[in-house]
Design a protein around this motif. Structure first.
Motif, PDB file in Angstrom:
ATOM      1  N   SER A 674       7.696 -31.190  58.129  1.00  0.00           N
ATOM      2  CA  SER A 674       6.395 -31.384  57.607  1.00  0.00           C
ATOM      3  C   SER A 674       6.020 -32.744  57.769  1.00  0.00           C
ATOM      4  CB  SER A 674       6.702 -31.333  55.831  1.00  0.00           C
ATOM      5  OG  SER A 674       5.488 -31.825  55.091  1.00  0.00           O
ATOM      6  N   ALA A 675       4.787 -32.791  57.663  1.00  0.00           N
ATOM      7  CA  ALA A 675       4.115 -34.198  57.924  1.00  0.00           C
ATOM      8  C   ALA A 675       3.948 -34.896  56.597  1.00  0.00           C
ATOM      9  CB  ALA A 675       2.517 -34.117  58.436  1.00  0.00           C
ATOM     10  N   ARG A 676       4.436 -34.480  55.709  1.00  0.00           N
ATOM     11  CA  ARG A 676       4.509 -35.090  54.285  1.00  0.00           C
ATOM     12  C   ARG A 676       5.868 -35.844  53.969  1.00  0.00           C
ATOM     13  NH1 ARG A 676       0.459 -33.831  50.776  1.00  0.00           N
ATOM     14  NH2 ARG A 676      -1.023 -32.019  51.663  1.00  0.00           N
ATOM     15  N   ASP A 677       5.953 -36.400  52.945  1.00  0.00           N
ATOM     16  CA  ASP A 677       7.191 -36.926  52.364  1.00  0.00           C
ATOM     17  C   ASP A 677       8.070 -36.034  51.834  1.00  0.00           C
ATOM     18  OD1 ASP A 677       6.511 -39.418  53.123  1.00  0.00           O
ATOM     19  OD2 ASP A 677       5.392 -39.947  51.330  1.00  0.00           O
ATOM     20  N   LYS A 678       9.605 -36.046  52.003  1.00  0.00           N
ATOM     21  CA  LYS A 678      10.345 -35.038  51.586  1.00  0.00           C
ATOM     22  C   LYS A 678      10.448 -35.326  50.037  1.00  0.00           C
ATOM     23  CE  LYS A 678      14.373 -37.833  52.201  1.00  0.00           C
ATOM     24  NZ  LYS A 678      15.898 -37.953  52.723  1.00  0.00           N
ATOM     25  N   PRO A 679      10.420 -33.885  49.384  1.00  0.00           N
ATOM     26  CA  PRO A 679      11.006 -33.764  48.227  1.00  0.00           C
ATOM     27  C   PRO A 679      12.397 -34.656  47.749  1.00  0.00           C
ATOM     28  CG  PRO A 679      11.469 -31.835  48.842  1.00  0.00           C
ATOM     29  CD  PRO A 679      11.045 -32.664  49.781  1.00  0.00           C
ATOM     30  N   ALA A 680      12.488 -35.005  46.345  1.00  0.00           N
ATOM     31  CA  ALA A 680      13.848 -35.818  45.824  1.00  0.00           C
ATOM     32  C   ALA A 680      14.883 -34.695  46.057  1.00  0.00           C
ATOM     33  CB  ALA A 680      13.694 -36.184  44.529  1.00  0.00           C
ATOM     34  N   GLN A 681      14.878 -33.474  45.723  1.00  0.00           N
ATOM     35  CA  GLN A 681      15.925 -32.805  45.785  1.00  0.00           C
ATOM     36  C   GLN A 681      15.782 -31.341  46.739  1.00  0.00           C
ATOM     37  OE1 GLN A 681      19.010 -33.054  44.635  1.00  0.00           O
ATOM     38  NE2 GLN A 681      18.272 -34.742  43.625  1.00  0.00           N
ATOM     39  N   CYS A 682      16.354 -31.237  48.047  1.00  0.00           N
ATOM     40  CA  CYS A 682      16.285 -30.001  48.811  1.00  0.00           C
ATOM     41  C   CYS A 682      17.563 -29.820  49.548  1.00  0.00           C
ATOM     42  CB  CYS A 682      14.998 -30.401  49.755  1.00  0.00           C
ATOM     43  SG  CYS A 682      14.514 -28.966  50.650  1.00  0.00           S
ATOM     44  N   ASP A 683      17.823 -28.610  49.711  1.00  0.00           N
ATOM     45  CA  ASP A 683      19.164 -28.180  50.103  1.00  0.00           C
ATOM     46  C   ASP A 683      18.974 -27.996  51.893  1.00  0.00           C
ATOM     47  OD1 ASP A 683      20.383 -28.316  47.762  1.00  0.00           O
ATOM     48  OD2 ASP A 683      20.052 -25.908  47.454  1.00  0.00           O
ATOM     49  N   ALA A 684      17.814 -27.895  52.335  1.00  0.00           N
ATOM     50  CA  ALA A 684      17.671 -27.780  53.699  1.00  0.00           C
ATOM     51  C   ALA A 684      17.656 -29.021  54.421  1.00  0.00           C
ATOM     52  CB  ALA A 684      16.218 -26.966  54.085  1.00  0.00           C
ATOM     53  N   ARG A 685      17.834 -29.001  55.811  1.00  0.00           N
ATOM     54  CA  ARG A 685      17.618 -30.050  56.538  1.00  0.00           C
ATOM     55  C   ARG A 685      16.143 -30.364  56.785  1.00  0.00           C
ATOM     56  NH1 ARG A 685      19.884 -34.012  59.937  1.00  0.00           N
ATOM     57  NH2 ARG A 685      21.643 -32.649  60.801  1.00  0.00           N
ATOM     58  N   LEU A 686      15.722 -31.686  56.210  1.00  0.00           N
ATOM     59  CA  LEU A 686      14.214 -32.168  56.257  1.00  0.00           C
ATOM     60  C   LEU A 686      14.027 -33.004  57.418  1.00  0.00           C
ATOM     61  CD1 LEU A 686      14.056 -32.655  52.544  1.00  0.00           C
ATOM     62  CD2 LEU A 686      12.952 -30.823  53.706  1.00  0.00           C
ATOM     63  N   ILE A 687      12.937 -32.752  58.043  1.00  0.00           N
ATOM     64  CA  ILE A 687      12.276 -33.617  58.997  1.00  0.00           C
ATOM     65  C   ILE A 687      11.091 -33.982  58.343  1.00  0.00           C
ATOM     66  CG2 ILE A 687      11.326 -33.566  61.359  1.00  0.00           C
ATOM     67  CD1 ILE A 687      13.769 -31.588  62.235  1.00  0.00           C
ATOM     68  N   ASP A 688      10.841 -35.177  57.869  1.00  0.00           N
ATOM     69  CA  ASP A 688       9.482 -35.485  57.155  1.00  0.00           C
ATOM     70  C   ASP A 688       8.944 -36.342  57.897  1.00  0.00           C
ATOM     71  OD1 ASP A 688      11.393 -37.426  56.751  1.00  0.00           O
ATOM     72  OD2 ASP A 688      10.523 -37.855  54.514  1.00  0.00           O
ATOM     73  N   ARG A 689       7.980 -37.004  57.085  1.00  0.00           N
ATOM     74  CA  ARG A 689       6.868 -38.012  57.944  1.00  0.00           C
ATOM     75  C   ARG A 689       7.557 -39.294  58.014  1.00  0.00           C
ATOM     76  NH1 ARG A 689       3.956 -42.444  56.082  1.00  0.00           N
ATOM     77  NH2 ARG A 689       4.958 -41.991  54.022  1.00  0.00           N
ATOM     78  N   LEU A 690       8.483 -39.951  57.252  1.00  0.00           N
ATOM     79  CA  LEU A 690       9.456 -40.946  57.505  1.00  0.00           C
ATOM     80  C   LEU A 690      10.047 -40.947  58.625  1.00  0.00           C
ATOM     81  CD1 LEU A 690       9.989 -43.759  56.707  1.00  0.00           C
ATOM     82  CD2 LEU A 690      11.694 -42.908  54.982  1.00  0.00           C
ATOM     83  N   LEU A 691      10.970 -39.793  58.669  1.00  0.00           N
ATOM     84  CA  LEU A 691      11.901 -39.589  59.903  1.00  0.00           C
ATOM     85  C   LEU A 691      11.004 -39.497  61.126  1.00  0.00           C
ATOM     86  CD1 LEU A 691      14.701 -39.044  61.056  1.00  0.00           C
ATOM     87  CD2 LEU A 691      14.344 -36.691  60.456  1.00  0.00           C
ATOM     88  N   LEU A 692      10.067 -38.712  61.463  1.00  0.00           N
ATOM     89  CA  LEU A 692       9.006 -38.512  62.529  1.00  0.00           C
ATOM     90  C   LEU A 692       8.472 -39.897  63.011  1.00  0.00           C
ATOM     91  CD1 LEU A 692       7.365 -35.278  61.638  1.00  0.00           C
ATOM     92  CD2 LEU A 692       9.243 -35.687  63.269  1.00  0.00           C
ATOM     93  N   ARG A 693       8.161 -40.860  61.841  1.00  0.00           N
ATOM     94  CA  ARG A 693       7.741 -42.019  62.373  1.00  0.00           C
ATOM     95  C   ARG A 693       8.787 -42.929  63.005  1.00  0.00           C
ATOM     96  NH1 ARG A 693       5.526 -44.936  57.115  1.00  0.00           N
ATOM     97  NH2 ARG A 693       5.168 -46.472  58.712  1.00  0.00           N
ATOM     98  N   GLN A 694       9.793 -42.716  62.478  1.00  0.00           N
ATOM     99  CA  GLN A 694      10.819 -43.475  63.260  1.00  0.00           C
ATOM    100  C   GLN A 694      11.651 -43.128  64.463  1.00  0.00           C
ATOM    101  OE1 GLN A 694      13.770 -43.359  60.045  1.00  0.00           O
ATOM    102  NE2 GLN A 694      12.935 -45.140  58.944  1.00  0.00           N
TER     103      GLN A 694
END
Length: 754
Positions: A674-694
């Motif tokens: 997602s191009a958005r920020d990740k939610p506080a709770q999630c069981d899946a592997r998340l690739i969000d906006r912050l990780l992609l920027r880094q």
């Protein structure tokens, strides 16, 4: 005591070896004699490789290795450290010059350190600001320094004079901007326009080509596209002399291009202009692809071949003309005069063709060859190649990581080695006239076939690494097309340029077009043959380095030891063929992903309009489909909330467009992009906006129930052209959020994919 113990251990070890050799001699009679002869022969070969002058070609190899080390550094090396180390090792090499082995080792170390220091110095001297975040609208003004024609638009490079204040951004010195087709102002013009700008494009996948690094060394700090009218304004300051000269050259190039296109329409005119002026962006996609698929795409980029043809034609014409005057031919060094004239012609061709980096390298090589002729030195030797490589790398260290440098020097090295090791040079003295004529023709045809095969074989690993493409019928296409280019197309082009000021150029452009008809026909025919499109999936830098070692051993060694290079080449081929392929690709903006399904091919979800990234992913996977192929979406389901695709093991990968999509995707997907920020709770592997920027673009390789995450920007890597470095510097100035992703220009609009 310690020294005596070491001697005792050495004697015991020697005794054990002697006993083993004696046992071998008893078991296999003659083995000891064979081993002695093999050892003596091996020592003889090593001695011949270390003979005076034999190690000189390895000097640029060590120098280039130092440059390669520089580009693998995680952070920018300090010049105050790299420079003194290089000076110290050079001094050590000078001090050890009386010691045979010590001098060789010290010189190799000094060359590596010098290459590292030169690259560090180069980066320090061209340091310039790079845009950190995209901006939706900015007013800028400045001088046009370069312009190019593109398939759908034109492109200009602007030296920025004034620009709106960029919050959280530094002001770049130069920007490259796409403009509407036919609206690019002339070089040297002072303009004002409104544009959307984005940071230089980083790799579209881990291990992919770094466009940002390439633009950094061109001193370009941002790219984008213009909208609205381009205003031509009076310059606020006198035009610099360098820019005035560039404007004059561009005017000449444009005039020649117009003259050619007036006579030759379509692809013929575009290719003719590419050969003479270097303007190669108006060729149709079909013909352009056919040229590269068939293996003769090198014709479109002015390189060493073109320089050699131009210099050779001028050299022959001048020398043949002077030879008609006996007084000059018998008393004057007309060969040297011809070499000087050829050098002047090559310099003119360099300027006329735009003086790109690859063309500059070719000119340096030709200048050294012609200089050797004027100094009565052999023209085509390893020494010539050594000097050319050192000069190129010293002037442009960044060229070492560029595909054109790697391919051109690999081809030249292989051709020089083939020339010195086996291409026949003359007929036997006792042969009859008919036999000599037959032998001459057969020898030339064989030499052409061999040269095409050798050059093609030497450049294949680099073409496979950078472009993921092979040319199975390259020898056939080159054999059919290149004699026509050398003997007809280029001479007619030279005559056309000479006749242009007098108004008699049209006939030569027309004659040039007849030859290009044949070249285009060959390209289309060969590209249409069964199996003509050779594709290979992307592999890492390891196999490329190993095959380079093999190429160097085969070409630079003179004794039978050179065939030891076949081993590394085979290892590299197996390594590259078995390189792991990612299961998931994620774009750096989080708006596109590719998921490998049960059929082994990628399914693509693309919520943006970026087809260039999809094209790169498919090419890197050895997949011949286009970004518009309907089968790419066959295993993808999408709705307003996002998209979902299934991995080959049945797990799901989700592309979340909205915050509401996370609620469902977190319960059933193994990976969420997602191009958005990740939610506080999630069981899946998340690739969000912050990780992609880094991390930039990301690749995932399945490992059991988890994934190995491969980043385009590895953790801790911060170079002057790195996006991570720019983001950190910009965020240090203000804590505000970055510009909305909707303001980011599309890659399609930027047209970066050269």
């Amino acid at each position: 005591m310690a020294e005596g113990g070491a001697r005792a251990r050495a004697k015991a070890w020697a005794a054990e070896i002697g006993a083993a050799r004696r046992r071998a001699g008893l078991l296999w009679p003659g083995v000891e004699h064979f081993l002695e002869r093999a050892r003596a022969q091996f020592a003889l070969w090593l001695a011949s490789e270390a003979a005076p002058g034999r190690l000189l070609p390895w000097l640029p190899v060590a120098f280039g290795l130092g440059i390669a080390f520089y580009f693998t550094a995680a952070t920018e090396p300090a010049l105050w450290a790299a420079g003194p180390v290089a000076a110290l090792l050079i001094a050590a090499a000078v001090a050890a010059r009386a010691r045979a082995y010590g001098f060789v080792l010290a010189l190799a170390g000094a060359a590596v350190a010098a290459g590292f220091a030169i690259a560090t110095l180069r980066t320090a001297t061209i340091a310039h600001p790079v845009l950190a975040f995209p901006v939706s609208s900015v007013n800028l003004s400045g001088f046009v320094e370069a312009r190019e024609e593109r398939a759908r638009s034109d492109r200009i490079v602007i030296r920025v004079h004034a620009i709106d204040q960029l919050r959280r951004n530094v002001v770049p010195e130069r920007v490259r901007v796409a403009v509407r087709k036919g609206t690019a102002p002339a070089v040297g013009t002072y303009i004002s326009l409104k544009a959307r700008l984005t940071p230089p494009l980083e790799p579209l996948r881990p291990g992919g080509y770094d466009f940002a690094r390439d633009m950094y060394f061109q001193k370009i700090g941002a790219s984008g596209y213009a909208y609205g009218a381009i205003k031509v304004l009076p310059p606020p300051q006198p035009i610099p002399l360098r820019l005035q000269f560039a404007a004059f050259v561009d005017k000449v190039r444009t005039g020649i291009d117009k003259s050619i296109r007036t006579v030759l329409a379509g692809d013929k005119g575009a290719i003719a202009s590419a050969l003479i002026t270097g303007k190669r962006d108006a060729i149709s996609e079909q013909v352009n692809d056919a040229m590269f698929v068939s293996g003769i795409g090198h014709v479109l980029s002015i390189s060493g071949y073109h320089m050699a043809v131009v210099a050779g034609i001028v050299f022959f014409a001048i020398r043949a003309s002077l030879a008609l005057v006996p007084a000059l031919a018998n008393r004057r060094p007309i060969k040297k005069w011809a070499a000087m004239g050829a050098l002047v012609a090559a310099a003119f061709y360099l300027v006329l063709s735009g003086a790109e980096i690859a063309t500059q390298r070719s000119f340096i090589m030709i200048a050294i060859v012609l200089g050797g002729v004027m100094l009565d030195r052999p023209a085509l030797t390893f020494r010539t190649l050594t000097v050319a490589a050192l000069l190129v790398m010293a002037l442009s260290p960044e060229a070492v990581v560029h595909p054109s440098f790697q391919m051109s020097f690999a081809a030249t090295l292989a051709l020089v080695a083939a020339y010195q090791y086996g291409i026949p040079s003359r007929a036997t003295a006792d042969s009859s006239l008919q036999a000599r004529v037959a032998l001459w023709g057969g020898r030339e045809i064989a030499a052409l076939i061999l040269a095409s095969f050798v050059a093609g074989l030497a450049t294949t690993p680099y073409a496979a690494f950078h472009f993921h493409r092979l040319a199975p019928y390259g020898v056939l296409a080159n054999l059919l097309a290149m004699p026509v280019v050398s003997a007809w197309v280029m001479p007619m082009g030279i005559l056309g340029v000479i006749a242009l000021p007098f108004g008699f150029d049209a006939v030569f452009w027309q004659l040039m077009g007849y030859g290009l008809d044949w070249v285009i026909a060959v390209a289309l025919w060969v590209a249409g043959l069964p199996g003509a499109v050779g594709r290979i999936h992307a592999f890492g830098i390891g196999p490329l380095l190993v095959v380079t070692v093999g190429l160097l051993l085969v070409c630079l060694l003179r004794s039978p030891l050179r065939w030891s290079g076949v081993g590394p080449a085979l290892v590299a081929a197996l390594w590259a063929w078995n390189a792991p392929r990612p299961d998931v690709f994620v774009a750096s903006d989080g708006r596109a992903m590719a998921v490998r399904g049960s059929d082994g091919r990628f399914a693509v979800a693309n919520t943006g309009r970026d087809t260039f990234t999809i094209k790169e992913w498919l090419a890197a996977d050895g997949d011949g489909r286009t970004p518009k192929d309907a089968s790419l979406a066959a295993n993808v389901t999408c709705d307003e909330a996002g998209c979902m695709a299934k991995l080959k093991d049945g797990r799901l990968v989700a592309l979340a467009n909205s915050a509401a999509a996370f609620a469902e995707d977190c319960t059933r997907a193994a990976v969420i992009v997602s191009a958005r920020d990740k939610p506080a709770q999630c069981d899946a592997r998340l690739i969000d906006r912050l990780l992609l920027r880094q991390a930039g673009a990301i690749a995932l390789i399945g490992e059991g129930n988890g994934f190995d995450v491969i980043r385009s920007r590895p953790i801790g890597v911060e170079r002057p052209w790195s996006g991570a470095r720019q983001i950190v510097q910009a965020e240090a100035t203000t804590p505000t959020r970055p510009t909305s992703r909707d303001a980011t220009p599309r890659v399609d609009d930027l047209e970066i994919g050269d």
